[in-house]
Design a protein around this motif. Structure first.
Motif, short mmCIF file in Angstrom:
data_model
loop_
_atom_site.label_atom_id
_atom_site.label_comp_id
_atom_site.label_asym_id
_atom_site.label_seq_id
_atom_site.Cartn_x
_atom_site.Cartn_y
_atom_site.Cartn_z
N SER A 1 -1.79 4.19 1.82
CA SER A 1 -3.25 4.05 1.72
C SER A 1 -3.99 4.77 2.84
O SER A 1 -5.21 4.96 2.75
CB SER A 1 -3.63 2.56 1.71
N LYS B 1 -7.44 6.97 -0.97
CA LYS B 1 -8.21 5.81 -1.43
C LYS B 1 -8.59 5.95 -2.90
O LYS B 1 -8.46 5.01 -3.69
CB LYS B 1 -9.46 5.64 -0.57
N ASP B 2 -9.06 7.15 -3.28
CA ASP B 2 -9.45 7.39 -4.68
C ASP B 2 -8.24 7.25 -5.61
O ASP B 2 -8.33 6.66 -6.69
CB ASP B 2 -10.06 8.78 -4.83
N SER C 1 -10.44 10.15 -14.96
CA SER C 1 -10.69 9.84 -13.55
C SER C 1 -9.38 9.75 -12.77
O SER C 1 -9.30 10.16 -11.61
CB SER C 1 -11.47 8.53 -13.42
N GLU D 1 0.81 -1.22 0.00
CA GLU D 1 0.00 0.00 0.00
C GLU D 1 0.84 1.27 0.00
O GLU D 1 0.71 2.12 0.87
CB GLU D 1 -0.96 -0.02 1.19
N PHE E 1 -5.42 5.57 -5.07
CA PHE E 1 -4.98 4.17 -5.13
C PHE E 1 -5.88 3.38 -6.08
O PHE E 1 -5.39 2.57 -6.87
CB PHE E 1 -5.00 3.55 -3.73
N ARG E 2 -7.17 3.61 -6.00
CA ARG E 2 -8.10 2.88 -6.87
C ARG E 2 -7.81 3.18 -8.34
O ARG E 2 -7.73 2.27 -9.17
CB ARG E 2 -9.54 3.28 -6.53
N GLU E 3 -7.64 4.45 -8.66
CA GLU E 3 -7.39 4.83 -10.06
C GLU E 3 -6.04 4.33 -10.55
O GLU E 3 -5.90 3.96 -11.72
CB GLU E 3 -7.49 6.35 -10.21
N THR E 4 -5.05 4.30 -9.66
CA THR E 4 -3.73 3.79 -10.05
C THR E 4 -3.79 2.30 -10.34
O THR E 4 -3.27 1.82 -11.36
CB THR E 4 -2.70 4.07 -8.94
N LYS E 5 -4.43 1.54 -9.45
CA LYS E 5 -4.52 0.09 -9.64
C LYS E 5 -5.37 -0.27 -10.85
O LYS E 5 -5.21 -1.35 -11.43
CB LYS E 5 -5.10 -0.56 -8.37
N ASN E 6 -6.28 0.63 -11.25
CA ASN E 6 -7.14 0.37 -12.41
C ASN E 6 -6.59 0.96 -13.71
O ASN E 6 -7.17 0.77 -14.78
CB ASN E 6 -8.55 0.96 -12.17
#
Length: 250
Positions: A53, A80-81, A133, A32, A83-88
């Motif tokens: 994170s 959190k936002d 995004s 994280e 991290f989500r966009e990076t992982k996606n």
């Protein structure tokens, strides 16, 4: 037809570079964290951000030939936002070993690193190539971080870069050979916590709080007979070979 050919040629310069199959020593503590650098030559802008994170961050900005360090914690939702966009992000997760660089591009370039499923991902691409995004989440996170007042409390930073590609070529051009590097085993590597952290997180800036921590790195280099000096030295580990540098803020 000419436009298609031109587009294909230009596209070659915008392929992200990714380190494949590099696994850190401590997978539990690598999951994280995201660390990144943004360079914008046209605006003479350069800054570095690392964040976990929980929203804890450290940022280093170079502006008007001065260094500004910011450290603290932002609201978890921004982290959190992002991290989500990076992982996606397809740019970050794409399995593409091509190491083409953004030649002739003078805009905003993002170099971003994170561990995904235990493997390090390192992508470099123009910011404009990322999704809307992703750019929004990044912008919101950055705005919160840069609200924090700067405080230059570190004496220097340590960074480790995998000895591959051009770096390897430069190393060998000096008459050096990778085969001659003595491998430092994990137990001994852990005794020098800053170097251990640097090779566990390639490209990350590891803060050095005082001259004592800098001296400890110099002592380790001398004790283990590592080629080079604190400003630029080389180390071989069971996870790979690295070029390391102690960077002192101006």
């Amino acid at each position: 037809m000419k436009n298609k050919i031109l587009y294909a040629i230009i596209s070659l310069f915008f392929i992200p570079s990714i380190i494949l199959a590099f696994r850190g020593y401590d997978e539990k503590n690598t999951a994280e964290k995201i660390w990144l650098e943004v360079d914008w030559p046209a605006k003479k802008s350069n800054y570095y951000i690392e964040i976990d994170s929980e929203g804890r961050f450290m940022a280093k900005e170079e502006k008007n030939k001065k260094i500004f360090i910011r450290e603290g914690q932002i609201k978890k939702m921004y982290a959190k936002d992002f991290f989500r966009e990076t992982k996606n992000s397809e740019i970050v997760t794409r399995q593409n070993p091509d190491e083409s660089k953004t030649l002739f591009y003078n805009g905003e370039t993002l170099k971003i690193s994170t561990y995904i499923n235990g493997e390090l991902r390192r992508a470099e691409a123009p910011m404009k190539n990322f999704s809307d995004s992703f750019k929004f989440a990044f912008s919101e996170m950055k705005k919160e971080i840069f609200k924090t007042p700067s405080q230059n409390k570190y004496s220097a930073f340590l960074t480790a870069i995998p000895l591959t590609g051009k770096l390897l070529g430069d190393f060998e051009s000096k008459g050096s050979r990778v085969e001659d590097l003595k491998i430092i085993e994990i137990k001994k590597l852990k005794s020098q916590t800053k170097i251990f952290e640097a090779v566990n997180f390639p490209y990350r800036l590891i803060p050095l709080k005082n001259d004592e921590e800098i001296s400890e790195i110099s002592d380790f280099i001398h004790k283990e007979s590592l080629p080079g000096m604190k400003s630029l030295f080389y180390i071989a580990t069971t996870r790979g070979n690295f070029q390391c540098s102690v960077i002192e803020p101006r």
